[in-house]
Write a protein that holds these residues in place. Structure first.
Motif, short mmCIF file in Angstrom:
data_model
loop_
_atom_site.label_atom_id
_atom_site.label_comp_id
_atom_site.label_asym_id
_atom_site.label_seq_id
_atom_site.Cartn_x
_atom_site.Cartn_y
_atom_site.Cartn_z
N LYS A 155 0.95 -1.31 0.18
CA LYS A 155 -0.11 0.00 -0.16
C LYS A 155 0.60 1.21 -0.15
CE LYS A 155 -3.35 -2.61 2.46
NZ LYS A 155 -3.91 -2.77 3.83
N GLY A 156 1.77 1.34 -0.66
CA GLY A 156 2.80 2.47 -0.65
C GLY A 156 4.02 2.43 0.33
N VAL A 157 4.15 1.60 1.07
CA VAL A 157 4.71 1.67 2.37
C VAL A 157 6.11 0.68 1.81
CG1 VAL A 157 3.15 2.03 4.13
CG2 VAL A 157 3.92 -0.31 3.42
N ILE A 158 7.15 0.82 2.81
CA ILE A 158 8.34 -0.14 2.50
C ILE A 158 8.18 -1.48 2.64
CG2 ILE A 158 10.62 -0.57 3.35
CD1 ILE A 158 10.20 2.50 2.11
N PRO A 159 8.14 -2.40 1.65
CA PRO A 159 7.86 -3.78 1.93
C PRO A 159 8.89 -4.44 2.85
CG PRO A 159 9.21 -3.64 -0.06
CD PRO A 159 9.04 -2.19 0.38
#
Length: 544
Positions: free
Chosen positions: A189-193
């Protein structure tokens, strides 16, 4: 997850990071920002990197290079050697260096201190509040800007970056002696994976190495789980900065797995009318359950509902039907009574100790076209009965039914024209093809159902209001016992029998009950002693 980590994909089948970004940046919300960027080791700039604030061009780090002492000091000794020689190892095409390349890649993605030591990670402290982003610029050996040139996303040092997403669809299942955990990659969701996952039990990380995702799903086997209790597992992702995702918990009751291992060397052998089952006992078993089926892949019935003692390695199955093939499986169960998976299937064919008893009370009922046979069902498991017949004066018995007759009755279709005396007998056949002695014989004489040949009218005449008919029997004359005269009023009229039956010696007949001027058609029928009638003779007509 759309982008391969450039230097990582050379050695891992799949390792994906989110979005098409060159720089990953996070804020702890307390004024500290971390940067991580991607580059191929072969394109690593010879002079390292310069980090600048993008809006003001303020130099944050004048020259960041691989092997800086302050970062090396945070590493273990074996890690220091890899970090110092990072560039040299990757530029060497020697295949023997492949293992070291792998370790470098693994450390860079899972160890933030190592990423800083090789110059692809950097922490900026005490950053003022407000939006900011950074440039990362490659330098040559003289410190001149030569590229590559990377640019981070905007972030605020006072706002904490969301942690990596947690694993999804977490499941736990028992497989033999182990507990298998499986989960799906989180939908980004657009965060660091997350770049790897950890599994914890009792406050301890179970996986010796980071669990690197190799596709949409990941899994882990706990090979030594505690037993006879509910076990709690905790699974979480970790990003390149070492931050944990939300921790997912799953609980599963773990039975006595060591006692539920299926026995080995499971065999079945027919012996003396029984099937003997043998196996190698399981050390931690609390007992065994044996099940049986008539088909290898069908439903199995439990033979030992009360179980078998754990020190036993032998079982006899005597409730058998000779000739049938039986399939067996054995389960071991643990201290809590939980039954484990089945063993490999063993099978054997049962055999009867004795042949079936001979059928009794054989009876025969004779009809016009068949003989109906009936007898008592034998008190023995049989596949069916064989029916045999012998004609009078013959020595050989002929088999009547090609397939065994399952029921204790049989119809021998003889037809209309079979005559004479016959003997019948019945033999019971078991499933293992053992045969009984023949039943007592029963003798029958078939009914005479053969009609005489039709007679023939030799002459017909009329005088004084009387019609006189002359006829002769067709050979063989000894088949004839009576004659009937049939009269009709047209050629198509089937006619009616007139007068009484004539004896076999008669050869003529006078019909006095006629009308003068009327034409009549006459036919004659022959009858034998059994009442079988011949066909009508050819008609003869006459005008009175």
């Amino acid at each position: 997850m759309k982008r391969l980590l450039i230097f990582y994909f050379l050695f891992f089948p799949v390792f994906l990071l989110s979005e098409k970004r060159d720089v990953y940046a996070i804020s702890d919300g307390k004024g500290n920002i971390k940067l991580f960027w991607l580059t191929s080791p072969k394109n690593y700039p010879s002079g390292g990197w310069r980090i600048e604030e993008e809006k003001t061009n303020k130099v944050i780090e004048k020259q960041l290079y691989c092997g800086r002492e302050e970062f090396l000091n945070a590493l273990k000794e074996e890690e220091k050697g890899l970090a110092k020689n990072f560039i040299k190892i990757f530029k060497d095409d020697d295949k023997e260096k492949k293992g070291k390349k792998f370790l470098i890649v693994l450390e860079a993605m899972t160890n933030w201190n190592f990423a800083q030591a090789i110059g692809i990670g950097y922490e900026i402290k005490d950053v003022p509040k407000g939006k900011v982003r950074y440039k990362i610029i490659g330098l040559d050996e003289s410190g001149k800007k030569v590229g590559p040139h990377f640019l981070s996303d905007f972030l605020d040092s006072s706002v904490e970056t969301l942690p990596p997403d947690a694993p999804e669809n977490l499941k736990a299942e028992i497989i033999l002696r182990e507990v298998k955990l499986s989960w799906s990659q989180p939908k980004e969701k657009g965060v660091i994976p997350s770049v790897f996952f950890n599994v914890e039990r009792d406050g301890k990380v179970l996986n010796l190495n980071p669990i690197i995702p190799s596709g949409e799903d990941s899994s882990f086997l706990d090979k030594e789980p505690p037993s006879l209790m509910e076990v709690n597992y905790f699974v979480y992702g970790v990003d390149v900065f070492g931050r944990k995702s939300i921790i997912k918990k799953i609980s599963i009751y773990v039975p006595d797995l060591k006692g539920m291992v299926p026995p080995e060397n499971f065999t079945a052998e027919e012996k003396s009318g029984k099937i003997i089952l043998r196996w190698k006992k399981v050390e931690n078993s609390s007992g065994y359950i044996i099940e049986r089926s008539n088909l290898s892949n069908s439903l199995y019935e439990i033979l030992t509902p009360k179980g078998i003692q754990p020190d036993m390695e032998y079982y006899e199955d005597s409730n058998l039907q000779g000739g049938s093939v039986y399939y067996y499986r054995i389960h071991s169960y643990g201290r809590d009574g939980k039954i484990g998976p089945p063993s490999l299937v063993a099978f054997a064919q049962a055999k009867n100790q004795t042949p079936p008893p001979k059928p009794k009370n054989l009876k025969a009922k004779v009809g016009r076209t068949m003989v109906q046979l009936m007898w008592d069902r034998v008190d023995f498991p049989v596949a069916g009965y064989r029916i045999e017949r012998k004609a009078e004066g013959k020595e050989k018995w002929d088999r009547l039914n090609e397939k065994l007759t399952p029921e204790p009755n049989y119809n021998d279709i003889t037809g209309l024209y079979t005559q004479g005396k016959f003997k019948y007998r019945v033999i019971a056949v078991a499933y293992d093809e053992k045969e009984s002695l023949p039943s007592e014989e029963v003798e029958v004489e078939l009914l005479d159902t053969v009609s005489p040949n039709p007679p023939r009218i030799t002459n017909i005449e009329s005088f004084d209001g009387v019609v006189k008919i002359y006829f002769e029997p067709s050979p063989p004359e000894e088949d004839v016992f009576n004659f009937l005269i049939v009269r009709g009023v047209s050629e198509e009229d089937p006619g009616l029998v007139i007068g009484e039956p004539l004896s076999k010696e008669k050869r003529e007949f006078e019909d006095k009950f006629v009308k003068i001027g009327q034409r009549y058609w006459y036919r004659v029928v022959a009858i034998d002693k059994k009442g079988n009638r011949s066909d009508l003779s050819s008609s003869r007509d006459i005008n009175v």
